[in-house]
Write a protein that holds these residues in place. Structure first.
Motif, PDB file in Angstrom:
ATOM      1  N   SER A   1       0.833  -1.213   0.000  1.00 12.99           N
ATOM      2  CA  SER A   1       0.000   0.000   0.000  1.00 12.99           C
ATOM      3  C   SER A   1       0.863   1.257   0.000  1.00 12.99           C
ATOM      4  O   SER A   1       0.529   2.246  -0.656  1.00 12.99           O
ATOM      5  CB  SER A   1      -0.973  -0.006   1.176  1.00 12.99           C
ATOM      6  OG  SER A   1      -0.307  -0.160   2.389  1.00 12.99           O
TER       7      SER A   1
ATOM      8  N   LEU B   1      -4.912   6.097  -0.937  1.00 21.56           N
ATOM      9  CA  LEU B   1      -3.929   5.089  -0.548  1.00 21.56           C
ATOM     10  C   LEU B   1      -3.090   5.555   0.650  1.00 21.56           C
ATOM     11  O   LEU B   1      -2.823   4.788   1.576  1.00 21.56           O
ATOM     12  CB  LEU B   1      -3.027   4.748  -1.732  1.00 21.56           C
ATOM     13  CG  LEU B   1      -3.721   4.027  -2.897  1.00 21.56           C
ATOM     14  CD1 LEU B   1      -2.829   4.036  -4.133  1.00 21.56           C
ATOM     15  CD2 LEU B   1      -4.096   2.609  -2.496  1.00 21.56           C
TER      16      LEU B   1
ATOM     17  N   TRP C   1      -4.734   5.270   4.159  1.00 18.22           N
ATOM     18  CA  TRP C   1      -4.599   3.922   4.710  1.00 18.22           C
ATOM     19  C   TRP C   1      -3.217   3.740   5.367  1.00 18.22           C
ATOM     20  O   TRP C   1      -3.111   3.266   6.491  1.00 18.22           O
ATOM     21  CB  TRP C   1      -4.815   2.907   3.583  1.00 18.22           C
ATOM     22  CG  TRP C   1      -4.644   1.492   3.998  1.00 18.22           C
ATOM     23  CD1 TRP C   1      -3.532   0.718   3.859  1.00 18.22           C
ATOM     24  CD2 TRP C   1      -5.610   0.665   4.642  1.00 18.22           C
ATOM     25  NE1 TRP C   1      -3.739  -0.533   4.363  1.00 18.22           N
ATOM     26  CE2 TRP C   1      -5.026  -0.584   4.857  1.00 18.22           C
ATOM     27  CE3 TRP C   1      -6.924   0.872   5.061  1.00 18.22           C
ATOM     28  CZ2 TRP C   1      -5.694  -1.633   5.470  1.00 18.22           C
ATOM     29  CZ3 TRP C   1      -7.594  -0.167   5.666  1.00 18.22           C
ATOM     30  CH2 TRP C   1      -6.988  -1.400   5.854  1.00 18.22           C
ATOM     31  N   VAL C   2      -2.182   4.148   4.654  1.00 15.93           N
ATOM     32  CA  VAL C   2      -0.809   3.997   5.163  1.00 15.93           C
ATOM     33  C   VAL C   2      -0.613   4.798   6.450  1.00 15.93           C
ATOM     34  O   VAL C   2      -0.086   4.288   7.447  1.00 15.93           O
ATOM     35  CB  VAL C   2       0.219   4.446   4.088  1.00 15.93           C
ATOM     36  CG1 VAL C   2       1.624   4.531   4.673  1.00 15.93           C
ATOM     37  CG2 VAL C   2       0.181   3.509   2.891  1.00 15.93           C
TER      38      VAL C   2
END
Length: 185
Positions: A5, A37, A40-41
Motif C-alpha cells: 500500500s 492510498l 490507509w498507510v
C-alpha cells in the motif's frame, strides 16, 4: 519493509505531484487516488493528522480539478501571484492551527509526533489552497512541507515515502521555476 500500500501510494501520488509541477490538470485525479492510498498507510502508522490531511486533499482535489478547468470566467485559470500580506497572514494562521491541532492530538490520541505532524498538515493545507488557485507561492510552501515531512516519515520507517518527499522537494524547485516562467509570459 515497504508495504504494497505504501508503494502504490508513493507511485500514484508521485505522479500527481510531478504533473502539478508541469501545470497539468491530470494532477488532480491522480492525486485523489494517491491520497486514498496514503490515508490507509498513515492510519496504520499513527500519523493521524496526515490521515485528516488526505481527506482534505481528496475534497480539494475535486474542487481544484474543476477550478483549473473553469475558474476564470468559464476559462482555464492562469498562474498568478499572491500579495505579501496575505502570505504572512496565512503563514501565521497555519502555525497557530498547527499548535492547536498538535495539542489536541497530544492530549487525546496516541499520535506519534503530533506537533510536527500537525505542521505538515497545516502547511500542506496552505500549499493545496494556493495550488488550487494556481498561485506561484504554493511551491515555496511545498518546499517547507517536504523539508519537515522527510525526517518525520523516516522516524516512522516510511523510507520510501520519505524518499518520495525528498524528490518532491526537488520537484517543488522545478515547479517554482516553471510556474515563474509561465507567469513572466
Amino acid at each position: 519493509m515497504i508495504s504494497p500500500s505504501e508503494l502504490a501510494a508513493d507511485i500514484t501520488y508521485g505522479l500527481s505531484v510531478w504533473l502539478a509541477a508541469r501545470n497539468s490538470v491530470h494532477t488532480w485525479w491522480t492525486g485523489i487516488v494517491g491520497c486514498a492510498l496514503f490515508a490507509w498507510v498513515f492510519f496504520h502508522t499513527q500519523l493521524y493528522a496526515d490521515v485528516t490531511l488526505q481527506g482534505f486533499y481528496i475534497v480539494t482535489s475535486l474542487m481544484g480539478w474543476w477550478h483549473w478547468l473553469h475558474g476564470k470566467n468559464g476559462g482555464q485559470l492562469p498562474v498568478r501571484r499572491t500579495d505579501r500580506w496575505t502570505c504572512v497572514l496565512a503563514t501565521v494562521a497555519a502555525l497557530l492551527v498547527a499548535a492547536g491541532y498538535g495539542a489536541l492530538l497530544h492530549r487525546f490520541t496516541n499520535a506519534y509526533a503530533p506537533f510536527v505532524d500537525s505542521l505538515v498538515l497545516t502547511f500542506s493545507v496552505l500549499g493545496q489552497l494556493l495550488l488550487m488557485g494556481r498561485r506561484v507561492e504554493n511551491w515555496y510552501v511545498w518546499l517547507v512541507v517536504d523539508a519537515i515531512a522527510v525526517p518525520l516519515y523516516i522516524s516512522r520507517e516510511l523510507y520510501l515515502t520519505a524518499g518520495l518527499y525528498a524528490i518532491f522537494w526537488f520537484n517543488a524547485w522545478y515547479g517554482l521555476f516553471s510556474w515563474r516562467r509561465e507567469l513572466a509570459r
